[in-house]
Design an enzyme around this catalytic site. Structure first.
Site, short mmCIF file in Angstrom:
data_model
loop_
_atom_site.label_atom_id
_atom_site.label_comp_id
_atom_site.label_asym_id
_atom_site.label_seq_id
_atom_site.Cartn_x
_atom_site.Cartn_y
_atom_site.Cartn_z
N CYS A 57 1.95 1.98 12.68
CA CYS A 57 3.08 2.87 12.05
C CYS A 57 3.63 3.76 13.20
CB CYS A 57 2.74 3.20 10.96
SG CYS A 57 1.71 2.14 9.81
N GLY A 76 0.61 -1.05 0.07
CA GLY A 76 -0.08 0.05 0.02
C GLY A 76 0.79 1.33 0.03
N SER A 103 -3.58 -3.13 -0.57
CA SER A 103 -2.50 -4.00 -0.02
C SER A 103 -3.08 -5.46 0.09
CB SER A 103 -1.88 -3.26 1.15
OG SER A 103 -0.82 -3.88 1.61
N HIS A 139 -2.02 -7.82 2.51
CA HIS A 139 -2.06 -7.96 3.89
C HIS A 139 -3.21 -7.64 4.71
CE1 HIS A 139 0.10 -5.02 6.69
NE2 HIS A 139 0.30 -4.55 5.10
N THR A 191 11.97 -7.94 -10.51
CA THR A 191 11.19 -9.03 -10.63
C THR A 191 10.27 -9.35 -9.78
OG1 THR A 191 13.59 -10.31 -11.26
CG2 THR A 191 11.72 -11.61 -10.80
N ASN A 211 -7.91 3.98 8.78
CA ASN A 211 -7.16 2.82 9.30
C ASN A 211 -7.31 2.94 10.76
OD1 ASN A 211 -5.43 4.89 8.47
ND2 ASN A 211 -4.11 3.78 9.75
C1 LIG Z 1 -1.60 -0.48 6.09
C2 LIG Z 1 -2.24 0.48 5.34
C3 LIG Z 1 -1.34 1.29 4.13
C4 LIG Z 1 0.30 0.88 4.14
O1 LIG Z 1 0.02 -0.65 3.41
P1 LIG Z 1 1.60 -1.46 3.37
O2 LIG Z 1 1.07 -2.39 2.36
O3 LIG Z 1 1.69 -1.69 4.81
O4 LIG Z 1 2.44 -0.53 2.97
C5 LIG Z 1 -1.59 2.50 3.75
N1 LIG Z 1 -2.68 2.96 3.94
C6 LIG Z 1 -3.67 2.40 4.75
C7 LIG Z 1 -5.12 3.22 5.08
C8 LIG Z 1 -3.13 1.26 5.58
O5 LIG Z 1 -4.21 0.80 6.53
#
Ligand SMILES: *Cc1c(COP(=O)(O)O)cnc(C)c1O
Length: 395
Positions: free
Chosen positions: A324, A70, A199, A201, A237, A151
């Site tokens: 974060c 993300g 993203s 995960h 890659t 988030n």
């Molecule tokens: C987790 C998150 C990101 C970052 O994504 P990553 O794949 O961990 O770099 C960015 N924006 C929001 C709203 C998120 O919840």
């Protein structure tokens, strides 16, 4: 009992996603750029994943760029709009005060390069309106970037309405949909977005892989330079196992969305109702337009860090806000943006649920949180001052 209630930070990789990844480590391990048959099998898988993801998003495969997650997708989207703005003499960008740092810090970097940034206020209903966006647009605005859902506090933004405003004004629109994809029904065309970040995960896919959707006709800006992968715009890659896992997880999430939403929303509402009983507590985030799995409170008179440690000791994995920013002593920019004073913002708790959580787990959380809050308050000099009237309660 062990309860994982930090699904906004990351999720468990689903069995389906894991099974979809495994062959690409040890059987179909060719480089998609190789011309031999092993490479071509990998290439076919890569393009199949791209097509499946495009289908879910409602775009064409050519509009899907694979990234490392993300954060990279957000950087690439904003940089692409920035380059477009420079070419057209437009150096004004609109965003919101409660974006993820992947967006806010990229905007800060552009500000140093001469762009002007307007961050919209989010204190009303802990959300923004399309009208706020309309009023902020200027002749020199090149981009509006608003997250699909927050988030930390779970507010869902009126993306379709903002998309319509941007279209009418002829301004590019990007949305960081990392918390929304796989959880909310999304269609890039119907939502009127020009760029969208996701993203793997955050919906039970693997970490380190994501997508930037970028509408046809818009030139993606290179963040890095190298070979010809992703049509030269995102060289390196490809992370094929990750991409295959992400595609499988996305399809799985979308197939079960209605059923999961119903289950998780019920668990969320039970948790919100129970935690609201704690005296001097307040719910953060839009109470109506809210992610199905998000519960976020502030409790007066306690420190969020201490709360998290004691919850962990009692079998509950939670967060104070964003993964974060944990470890820093600054209160969350999101809580300050919605108008919570510093004293309150420090006592925050985010519980983010998924369909794997159970009713028994919610009962466990509802037993443990009030106990721990009481314990911490009884140890707190600030709480004593509040109780004796030496200090005024804020909530
Ligand atoms: C987790 C998150 C990101 C970052 O994504 P990553 O794949 O961990 O770099 C960015 N924006 C929001 C709203 C998120 O919840």
């Amino acid at each position: 009992m062990q309860v994982y209630a930090d699904n906004a930070a990351t999720t468990r990789v689903s069995r389906t996603a894991l099974d979809a990844m495994l062959p690409y480590f040890d059987t179909i391990y060719g480089n998609p750029s190789s011309l031999h048959s092993a490479g071509q099998r990998a290439k076919e898988a890569l393009e199949d994943a791209r097509e499946r993801i495009a289908k879910v998003l409602g775009c064409t495969p050519r509009e899907v760029y694979f990234t490392s997650g993300g954060t990279e997708a957000d950087n690439m989207a904003i940089r692409s709009a920035g380059a477009y703005g420079l070419r057209n003499g437009k150096k004004h960008i609109i965003s919101t005060a409660f974006e993820h740092h992947a967006v806010l810090h990229t905007l800060k970097a552009l500000e140093k390069e001469g762009f002007e940034i307007t961050l919209l206020d989010v204190s009303q209903d802990h959300n923004v309106t399309a009208d706020q966006v309309r009023q902020a647009i200027r002749p020199d605005t090149c981009l509006v970037t608003c997250m699909y859902a927050n988030n930390e506090i779970g507010s869902i933004l009126p993306i379709r309405e903002i998309g319509a405003v941007c279209k009418e004004a002829g301004v590019l629109f990007h949305t960081d949909a990392v918390q929304a994809v796989g959880h909310l029904p999304i269609n890039v065309k119907a939502d009127g977005v020009d760029m969208l970040s996701l993203s793997g995960h955050k919906f039970h896919g693997p970490r380190g892989v994501g997508v930037l959707y970028i509408r046809r006709g818009l030139a993606p800006a290179n963040l890095i330079h190298g070979g010809g992968q992703e049509r030269g715009k995102r060289p390196g890659t490809e992370n094929l196992p990750g991409i295959m896992g992400m595609a499988a997880a996305l399809e799985e999430a979308v197939a079960h969305m209605a059923e999961h939403t119903e289950k998780v929303t019920a668990l969320r509402d039970k948790l919100i109702a129970g935690l609201s009983q704690i005296p001097h507590s307040v719910l953060n985030g839009d109470p109506v337009n809210r992610l199905p799995g998000n519960v976020h409170f502030c409790f007066e008179g306690i420190e969020g860090e201490a709360l998290l440690l004691l919850l962990d000791a009692n079998g509950v994995c939670a967060s104070s806000g964003s993964a974060c920013t944990s470890g820093s002593l600054d209160p969350s920019h999101v809580l300050l943006a919605i108008g919570r004073p510093h004293e309150i913002a420090h006592g925050s708790l985010r519980l983010s649920l998924c369909a794997e959580n159970t009713e028994e787990e919610i009962d466990h959380i509802l037993k443990v949180v009030p106990e721990v809050v009481t314990l911490l308050r009884n140890m707190s000099p600030v709480w004593k001052d509040l109780e004796s009237g030496k200090r005024q309660y804020i909530i």
